[in-house]
Structure formats: C-alpha cells, structure tokens
Design an enzyme around this catalytic site. Structure first.
Site: not given
Length: 404
Positions: A315, A367
């Site tokens: 992005t 994560h």
C-alpha cells in the site's frame, strides 16, 4: 406483451446479496441489450448490471436496497417498440405526489424561551451546567425544555453562536461496510505488529531519470516506483517465505508464488486488485498490470476474481502525503508493506552528510507465524534491493531488465 424478468446474477463465489448502488436508467426508459442499467455493490466490488434484452424497463428495487442473488430487480417489456429518433428516455408517466405545505412557526425570540417550564430532570442538568432555563429554546410541548434539550445545551462562554450546526447521515456502501468489517477482523484476530525502516532512493531515482523516457516510448507505460518496490518485495519473499504465508486453522500455508495485492483508491473506496505471479514479471510487466488493474478499479470495472487470492499486500500512502503509518493486514494474508512519501533530508553516507531522497517503509505482520528475525530481515532485504537496484534487481544490466 412479452416481459423479461431480470434477476441479480451471482457476482462471485460466497456472495449471496448485492446492493443497488445507482440506477443508470429511469423507470419507463427504453434500454438496449447489454446497456449498463445499474451499478451494484457486493462486499468485494462494484459491478455494472447489463440489460439482458432491449425494451422498456420497469424498476423493481430502489437505490440502496439489498437484494439477494437471483431476486428480480427489474422487468423489461421486450415487445415494446423503440421510440422514434432513438430516444432512450420514454419515461412512464408518474403520479405527482401532493405535498402539504407546512407553515413554519415564527422564530421564537429569547423572551419566549421561558414560556415553557423545564422538566425536573432537565432543570437538574441545567443547574449542574449553571445554565438559566430561560435561555434554552425547548423542543417539548408548549416550549417545554426536555432532558435532551438540557443534555445538548452548551454553556455560553462568550463565543459566537448561531452558526450552522448541520449534520448528514447516509448509509455506507456494502463495499465500505465490508472493508470496515475486515479491518476490525484483522485487528481482533491477528497478533499484528509493525516494524519500520528507511530507504535511500537515490539509485532508484537515477535509474528512473535515465531510462523513464525510453521506457515509456517503447512500452507505453511509465517507469514508476511500484515496479521497483514490487520486484524488491518478491525477492524478499523468496528469502523469507514465512512472510509469504497464511494461517488456516492450525496449519500454516506457504506459497511458492507471489500474488501481490496492490491497494488503490477507487470511487467506491479502497480496493486491492492482485498482480498474479509478480515474481515472474519484468519491470514492464509489473507496470503494465498495475496500470490495467488501477484503471479498471477507477472505472468501476474490477471483478471479484481480480481482487481475491493475494498472498502479500503493498500500500502506498505516500501518494497522499503520508510520512509514516502502521498499515493493517489484509486477511487472510500475514503481511503488508506500507510505502510513504519521499522527502529530501540530510543523512550520513560514507561518513559524509548529504541530502538524499528518503522514504520510511513499514511492515505490519502477523506475529503468530512471523517472528522478529523474519520480519526485520524481510524489511532489510527490501531496503537493500531499493538502495542497490542495479545489482540486486537488474543483474547489472538495466537495459535488459527494462527490455530496452
């Protein structure tokens, strides 16, 4: 009379309903076969609805209505003759609705506010705010000051009053509502973390300045930053495959290809068309595909298939002036790279302070399956490729890499 019932077609797998965004014709118009008669929003894209036959149309749904796939949205009288002169606006006569005129009550002056007393609850609130009930224009019966009036009352602080205080309420499009749901889903269901770095784009700028005119003249597309970033990302994904993976239940799925979702701003909001097998595309191929997809998104022609199945997202908030951000993961993907604006600022290069075009980059990642080593290593690999594109992205032969 021969009547054709037009039903909502399925715009893609798992989509059960759409929303009528805009009717492009009016009730009673004569439409031609394959003429776009409406724009419909699904939870993934805005699509045009073409007429299935020629004839006079009768609308069966209003703008903003949610209609199920397979539901009738309009009727087409296929036996109706086309109006002379080719006019396509033979609007059926409409019954004009009678509107009652309501005379506005004379504006109440400050001396009339006290004609209606305040309710006990309202008086208690006004006393706490130290506001005289006589200064409030009540909305209750006979000017009575209600509890809501008291809650909304603002103590006078000597500031100007009487300015416009209007507001507008409108329903969000189905696409915007789906984007909102996915953003909340990403925040609530992933262990999202963001790591940052900065990139010196001096070498990229040199290559673009030297070859951009020849590149555009030969290929018909501009040599932008997105091809450099896409190539740098696909290289980094090969080095750190955990970033190019996603979670499915209790399993991790790794991909040996890179389908890169490119976030673009369309008329209906943010869209993320996918550049398939970006790891196999040349600079020309990346630029041409991004241009094609961005144009289709901007024109409202993008399809659901063109926006699904990406393995990683890029992005570019820099085109809007963003200096730094923490982009949100695009589920079910596990990583997204945020680009930002390029600013010339002093940096240390080989022991010397120089002015260089610098950009902050950010990697948000899940994560649960991507550790700090992989995330930081991935971002460093992107940085290295952009700061040494000649060697790492072009194999020291820019003309061959750019197909010049």
């Amino acid at each position: 009379m021969s009547i054709l019932e037009m039903k909502v077609p399925s715009p893609g797998e798992s989509i059960t309903e759409v929303e009528i965004a805009t009717w492009l014709v009016k009730d009673g118009d004569y439409v031609e076969k394959d003429q776009a008669i409406a724009e419909v929003d699904s939870d993934k894209a805005t699509l045009e609805l073409p007429a299935e036959a020629s004839g006079i149309i009768t609308l069966k749904a209003e703008e903003g209505d949610a209609v199920a796939v397979g539901e009738v949205v309009c009727l087409i009288d296929t036996s109706a003759a086309k109006p002379e002169g080719g006019a396509a606006t033979t609007e059926a006569p409409k019954v004009e609705e009678k509107k009652e005129e309501v005379k506005a009550a004379p504006a109440a002056s400050a001396t009339t506010y006290a004609t209606g007393s305040a309710s006990p609850a309202a008086k208690k609130i006004l006393d706490e705010k130290n506001i005289d009930p006589a200064t409030i224009q009540g909305t209750g019966k006979d000017g009575r000051v209600t509890k809501d009036d008291a809650i909304n009352a603002v103590p006078s602080m000597g500031t100007p009053t009487g300015g416009p205080r209007g507001s507008e309420r409108k329903k969000m499009s189905m696409l915007r509502r789906k984007v909102a749901e996915r953003l909340v889903e990403a925040k609530n269901t992933t262990a999202m973390l963001t790591t940052f770095n900065e990139v010196n784009l001096t070498e990229v700028n040199k290559l673009r300045s030297e070859f951009k005119e020849a590149f555009k003249a030969k290929h018909g597309v501009s040599l932008g930053f997105m091809s450099f970033f896409t190539k740098a990302v696909t290289r980094a994904l090969e080095l750190f495959p955990d970033v190019n993976s996603m979670i499915d239940g209790q399993e991790q799925i790794k991909f040996d290809f890179a389908d890169i979702s490119i976030a673009v701003s369309g008329p209906k909001g943010l869209m993320v068309p996918v550049v398939r097998n970006a790891e196999l595309l040349s600079f020309r191929g990346v630029e041409a595909e991004i241009k094609r997809l961005a144009t289709r998104a901007r024109d409202g022609q993008i399809t659901v298939d063109e926006m699904t199945g990406g393995t990683f997202t890029i992005t570019n908030g820099g085109v809007f002036g963003s200096m730094l951000s923490t982009p949100i993961i695009n589920p079910p993907q596990s990583g997204i790279l945020g680009m930002h604006n390029i600013i010339e600022r002093p940096v240390a290069v080989n022991g010397q302070v120089v002015i260089a075009p610098m950009m902050y980059i950010a990697l948000s990642y899940d994560h649960r399956i991507i550790d700090g080593r992989e995330s930081v290593g991935f971002l460093v690999a992107v940085k290295e490729a952009l700061e040494n594109p000649m060697e790492l992205l072009m194999n020291n032969d820019p003309k061959k890499a750019l197909e010049l």
